[in-house]
Structures are given as C-alpha cells and as structure tokens.
Design a protein around this motif. Sequence first.
Motif, PDB file in Angstrom:
ATOM      1  N   PHE A 159       7.965  42.169 -11.529  1.00  0.00           N
ATOM      2  CA  PHE A 159       9.300  41.774 -11.968  1.00  0.00           C
ATOM      3  C   PHE A 159       9.907  42.829 -12.878  1.00  0.00           C
ATOM      4  CE2 PHE A 159      12.164  39.690 -14.892  1.00  0.00           C
ATOM      5  CZ  PHE A 159      13.048  39.122 -13.996  1.00  0.00           C
ATOM      6  N   VAL A 172      15.382  34.153 -15.678  1.00  0.00           N
ATOM      7  CA  VAL A 172      15.672  34.694 -14.352  1.00  0.00           C
ATOM      8  C   VAL A 172      16.627  33.772 -13.611  1.00  0.00           C
ATOM      9  CG1 VAL A 172      14.668  35.277 -12.149  1.00  0.00           C
ATOM     10  CG2 VAL A 172      13.502  35.899 -14.210  1.00  0.00           C
ATOM     11  N   THR A 196      19.085  42.347  -7.500  1.00  0.00           N
ATOM     12  CA  THR A 196      19.917  42.981  -8.526  1.00  0.00           C
ATOM     13  C   THR A 196      20.966  43.869  -7.883  1.00  0.00           C
ATOM     14  OG1 THR A 196      17.861  43.087  -9.764  1.00  0.00           O
ATOM     15  CG2 THR A 196      19.756  44.134 -10.747  1.00  0.00           C
ATOM     16  N   PHE A 233      20.033  33.961 -15.066  1.00  0.00           N
ATOM     17  CA  PHE A 233      20.617  35.249 -14.694  1.00  0.00           C
ATOM     18  C   PHE A 233      21.248  35.161 -13.308  1.00  0.00           C
ATOM     19  CE2 PHE A 233      19.357  39.193 -12.285  1.00  0.00           C
ATOM     20  CZ  PHE A 233      20.365  40.011 -12.741  1.00  0.00           C
ATOM     21  N   GLY A 234      20.491  34.619 -12.358  1.00  0.00           N
ATOM     22  CA  GLY A 234      21.011  34.494 -10.996  1.00  0.00           C
ATOM     23  C   GLY A 234      22.224  33.587 -10.939  1.00  0.00           C
ATOM     24  N   LEU A 259      12.923  45.439 -12.055  1.00  0.00           N
ATOM     25  CA  LEU A 259      14.145  45.423 -12.857  1.00  0.00           C
ATOM     26  C   LEU A 259      14.453  46.829 -13.356  1.00  0.00           C
ATOM     27  CD1 LEU A 259      15.856  43.021 -13.304  1.00  0.00           C
ATOM     28  CD2 LEU A 259      14.810  42.671 -15.513  1.00  0.00           C
ATOM     29  N   VAL A 315      13.279  41.703  -6.524  1.00  0.00           N
ATOM     30  CA  VAL A 315      14.062  41.945  -7.739  1.00  0.00           C
ATOM     31  C   VAL A 315      15.062  43.075  -7.516  1.00  0.00           C
ATOM     32  CG1 VAL A 315      13.934  42.684 -10.131  1.00  0.00           C
ATOM     33  CG2 VAL A 315      12.325  41.019  -9.271  1.00  0.00           C
ATOM     34  N   LEU A 366      10.679  33.085 -19.334  1.00  0.00           N
ATOM     35  CA  LEU A 366      10.973  34.145 -18.372  1.00  0.00           C
ATOM     36  C   LEU A 366      11.553  33.544 -17.098  1.00  0.00           C
ATOM     37  CD1 LEU A 366      10.893  37.087 -17.660  1.00  0.00           C
ATOM     38  CD2 LEU A 366       8.618  36.777 -16.759  1.00  0.00           C
ATOM     39  N   THR A 367      10.889  32.484 -16.599  1.00  0.00           N
ATOM     40  CA  THR A 367      11.383  31.828 -15.397  1.00  0.00           C
ATOM     41  C   THR A 367      12.813  31.327 -15.591  1.00  0.00           C
ATOM     42  OG1 THR A 367       9.127  31.044 -15.161  1.00  0.00           O
ATOM     43  CG2 THR A 367      10.748  30.130 -13.659  1.00  0.00           C
ATOM     44  N   THR A 382      15.541  42.173   0.157  1.00  0.00           N
ATOM     45  CA  THR A 382      15.189  40.904  -0.477  1.00  0.00           C
ATOM     46  C   THR A 382      14.382  40.045   0.481  1.00  0.00           C
ATOM     47  OG1 THR A 382      17.353  41.039  -1.487  1.00  0.00           O
ATOM     48  CG2 THR A 382      16.143  38.987  -1.772  1.00  0.00           C
TER      49      THR A 382
END
Lengths: 113, 493, 141
Positions: free
Chosen positions: C39, A78, C130, A81-82, C43, C126, A74-75, C73
Amino acid sequence: MEFLMCIIVGILFASAVYLILSKSLLRIIIGTGLLSHGAHLLLLTMSGLKTGAAPVLSDNVTSYTDPLPQALVLTAIVISFGVTAFFLVLAYRTYQELGTDNMEEMRGTESHD
Amino acid sequence: MINLPLLPILIPLLAGVILMFFPKRIKAQRTISIISTVATIAASAVLIAEIRQNGIQTLNLGSWPAPFGIPLVSDMLSALLVLTTGIVTLAVIWYSIYYLEDEYERYFYYIAVQFLMVGLNGAFTTGDIFNMFVFFEVFLISSYLLIVLGGKKAQLRESVKYVLINVISSALFVAAVAFLYGVVGTLNMADVSVKIAELNDPGIITVIAIFFLLVFGLKGAIFPLYFWLPGSYHAPPIPVLALFGALLTKVGVYAIMRTYTLFFYHDTGYTHMILGVLALLTIVIGSIGALAYKDVKMIIIYNIIIAVGVILYGVAVMTPDGLEGAVFYLLHDMIIKTALFLLIGIMMAIAGSSHLKSMGGMIKEYPWIGWTYFVAALSLAGIPPLSGFIGKLLIVRGGFDAGEMIGPLIILGSSLIVLYSAMKIFTNGFWGTPKEYTGAKAHLASRLWIPAAVLMVIAIAYGVGAEAVRPFITQAVEPLINPAIYIEAVLKE
Amino acid sequence: MKKTNDLILQTVTKVISFIIILFSIHLFFAGHYTPGGGFIGGLMTAAALVLLLLAYDIKTLDKILPFDYKLMTAAGLLIAVLTAAGSLLFNVPFFTHAYDYFDLPLLGETSLHTAVLFDIGVYMVVIGITMTIIQTIGESE
C-alpha cells in the motif's frame, strides 16, 4: 494526552457539522473530510494512546503498542480517501450539469414540483 | 470444503474483477454476470443444507484463530439472506438486460451489481464488527455508482444528498466502533458479546447501543432518519431502484437485528423500547406517505419504509414469535418488493411516466401483468395464504405476548393502508378506460414480465409452503434468542 | 494562458522521480517484517507519477508510461484475489499464507512469502486507483 485528543476530536466534529450545514457543496465536502478525520482520531484515542515499541516483530521487546487501531484507522482512511475523491468528482459533474453548487437550489424531486 | 461460507462473497468478487477487463463488451458482461449469480445462489443453497445438518459454519480468515482474526460466521439467518440476495439480484440482472439501454450497460453497470452483491453477502456473513463496516462501504460505493449512472440532472442532484448522508453515517459507524472498542477491547462480534456480559455497566452500553441504532437506522431508514430515502430512491432507473429497495435498507435492518440480539440484550427496557417506538412511528410515517402520493414509484417506496417498521417492531419485542415473524417477513419483503418494483417498472415502460394519471385500463392489453401485480399486492398486504401473512401474524402474536396492545394494532391497521395503497395502483392502472400509451419500451412488456413472474412464483411458494420453510426460520432465530449458540460456534470454547 | 517557467521543476523532477520510485520499491520489499508494504509503496510510486504529471502534462505522461490505469487496477485486484483464493486449493481458510526460507544466490538466506504476491496486487491497485482519480479530475479541466 487522551484528554487533549478528545478536545481536538470535539473541535473537528463541531467544525465538520458547521461546514456540512452550510450551503456550498464544496464546503460540505470539506466538512465530510473533517468528520471522518474526527472519527479516525477518535478511534485511535478511544483504544488508548499507549507507549511502547512499534508493533513489529523483533527480539528483546516485550511491550508493544496495540496494532489493531492503527490497522483499523488505515482501512478507514483509505475508504474515506476513495469516497472523498468520488464525492469531489460528483460535485464537479453536478456543478457542470446544474450550473450551481448551492444546496438551496438543489431541492426537491420531479414529483414535488 | 471449509471455505464454503466464503463462496457467496468470493464468486461475485472474482466475476466483478474479471468483468473489469472488458467493460464495453455487453454480451460477455451479461453472460458472466448471470453465470456468477447462479453460482452464488447454488453455493448459498449448499451452505444452507450444510448449516441445516451441522449447525453454524465459521471460517477464520487467514487461519488466525478467533477472537484475533476476522471470522466469517454463517448461521441460518445470514445464509437465508445471502440466498435471497442472490435470487433478487438474478431477477434484476435478467430484467436489466431488456430494460436498460446499451449505453447504460457499457458504463460498469454489471460490475457495480457484482460488487454490490459482494458487499451485501459480506455484511450478512461477517462475524467482525469492523469488517462489517468495510463490507458496508463496499456495497455503498457500488450503490453510489449505480445511483449516479446515467447522469441525468435529477440523478446528480439526488446522488449528492445520498452520498452525503452515507458518508456521515459511515463516519458515525467508525465513531461507534471506536466507543465499542474502547470499552470492550475487541471487535469479534461473539467476543464483544461475551465482554459486554462481563462488563456489567449498562449505562455506557446503552449509549453505544443508541449510537449503533443511529448508524444502522440511517441505512435502514427508520423514523427520524428516513428523510433521505424517498428522494434518492426516486431518481435512478427501475432495476437499480429494485436492488436498492429490496436489499440496501434490509442490510441496516439485519445489522440492527444482529447487534440488538447479540450485543445489547441486557438492558432491553430502554434500548428496545426506543427501537419499538421508532419502529411504530416509522410505520405511521410510511403509511401517510403511501396514502399521499399518486406516483407509483413513490407509493412503493413508502411501502419500503412501512416494511422496515414492521420488521423492526418484531425485533424490538424480543419474543421468539416476534423474532421469527421478523425473519420471515424480512425474507418475504425482499422478494415481494423486488417483484413489485419490476412490475411497476413494466407499467412505467408502457405508460412512459410514473404518474397514475397517465395510466388506466392496462388489463385489456396486458392481463398477465395485471393479475401478477394483483397477487403481489395481496401478498404485500399479508392476505392469507400468501407470504406476507405468516410473518405479520407471528409479529403481531409476538407483540401481544409481550403484553403490548398499541403496537400490534398499528401493524394490523398499516396492513389495510398497504392494501389500499397497492390497490390504488391496481384500480387506477389496470381498470378504467385504456389510454393512448407512448412508452418507448412498451413492446418489451412480455419479456420484462418473466423475471417478475418468476419472483412471484417463489413468493407464493414461500407463503403456501410455509410449513416446509418454518424449520429453517426457527433455526435462524435460535441464535437470536440465545446468543450463547452463536458465541459457542465462533469461539469454540 | 501565459507560459509559465517550470524549468527548475522539470529538471528536478527528472532526477527526483527516479529516486522516489526506487525508494518506493525498497519500501515495498521491506514490507513484511519492517514498516512498508504494497500500500505504502504503491502510494509513493503514484506520488512520483503525480509529480511527473505536475511537471509535464497528461499527454507526456501517457507517452512515457502508456498504461491503462483502470486495467492495471483490475489486474492488481485479480492477482490479490487469486493469491488469497489459492488457499482454497489446499482446503485451508481463505487468506492463509505460506512461507519458507530459501538460500538464494547473492541474497543469502531469504524468507519467501506468498503474501508478497498479494502485496504486488495491492501495489498495482493503489497505483491504478490513484492515477485514475487524478486523471479523472485532471482531464475534465
């Protein structure tokens, strides 16, 4: 199951390498995405695809799946993704500034000219 | 205060978050950045005093006992690196206040520097291999921002390559951690070391060791993996370059140092031989680059690569002297490289270009800058009694102790080349006939000189006062020579 | 550009986005002992906002929800860091959380946990991140 996963990881890595070695920036970014997916899948596979209850606290369950790899993946997801989002915006800006997404035309620095 | 090892991570993190609320107010940004960096330096100084007295400090985050939770482990090595990071960052922030345009500072520059410091201090302090990956990403993402800030064509072009290389190396890092976790089933670095010793399967461990060498070698720019560094580091402005050159490659070097002394010390015949050969090749390649270029930035950039090779050679021989020299040289190099980059930044500000052709005779108008540079160049090459000397002496002695001839000789030869390449800048830039200078920032020269001079004073004190520093370095090396000290401090068996 | 017919999407979005947001809040509170958390909740909320963004446009979304997502953020990060740093005051390791059981009206016996505060921070980060990403990519077109 682990065996199948290993083959999939291999395919992911191979296609990622193929894409990263291409000239188009967009393909390269897709390649990095595949590469990180391959790495994440590898992390899950290497720590064993055990069967058992979900690693959530509840009564009358004795055998849990190892929760650590899931937390790690998961970490890592993420983070990738960033980074991918950043990379896409960077590629778009580069395309606007330089007018090309071809890596062949992005060679060199001033001092090499 | 059991949270002491955390403070050098927490202070810049809080400062960075607070700075995010008002990115456009430059004065507040500068003030808070400086306050936070000074506080970080103070915290790490206290931490060093504490370690000196009571040994390795550990902190189990969230009160989860090791090896289940994530520990922060501050031994003398990480504490010294954290302190040096703080000093370097402070000098660079001080320099940036004068050097950078306001427009630049408005775009999250100071925030990125604070987060860079969070990532670096975290990577130095953490005792968990996956957590190290996370902190690597923290400073990498900050560095992406710093390298692209300004948005010039060359910067965009180079940052694409920089980001790509680092994304690949991050994916490889995850894969390496996956293999390690699959084999030993733990991530706590002390516990990994214990499990590897119990495993007694050198083959698979060697594969993992090479994997880690690839990952950290990409970050630290060792021989076949250094190719991205000169281009990428040439693009950003001088303060960013100083931060990158002094700190980012050194994290890779630290990580190799840590993993190769804590995890992979069983079968040194293979892994450490590869490391040693690569280190020497790195020195050779760096020397060729430093000789070839007539661009001041490029000359110093290739000197980074030489230094990486020298330090890693000290690690590869694995003798107490070699390791001690490596740590000594690592700290010296962080400070002296920053000072050099800041000084050539002043030269470029005066001349308006980074090419040696456009410089000459600066000593007439700027004698102080010239002589500071002269001392820095001598120190870089390792002329006694300056700080580069002791580190190199110990590394060379360590090499001879290990029964090697070629390695120490290459290092000694590289010192000459380093001296020549650094003096090339001095003779071409400061001697000769003065030229017409067109640099827009020339009037700032004396103000820019102060942070560089402060760093040089620290570097000289570090070299001349080596006798006083030595006990700290010896304590830093102890866990590297004998991993049991580290393991015991973390697992408290 | 030819005007496209997005009547169905817009009508459905009006209903669906509220359901998604409600479910995301449920996921957020389900977090500590069952699957869910800041999280995933964040999302999902961000997904609802993105759906609004797709059905309408950035200007409309700005009018409905006039947030500065970068500030959001930062605020989320601050909440998360300060919650974790609260443990410094009690001289226990960073990130140590405290919890206890309380008898609340309507809900009965409930366990209240400081990790929820941390999760609120995560939730905000998050959503903020996003939406910042989506807006940055969307605006330049």
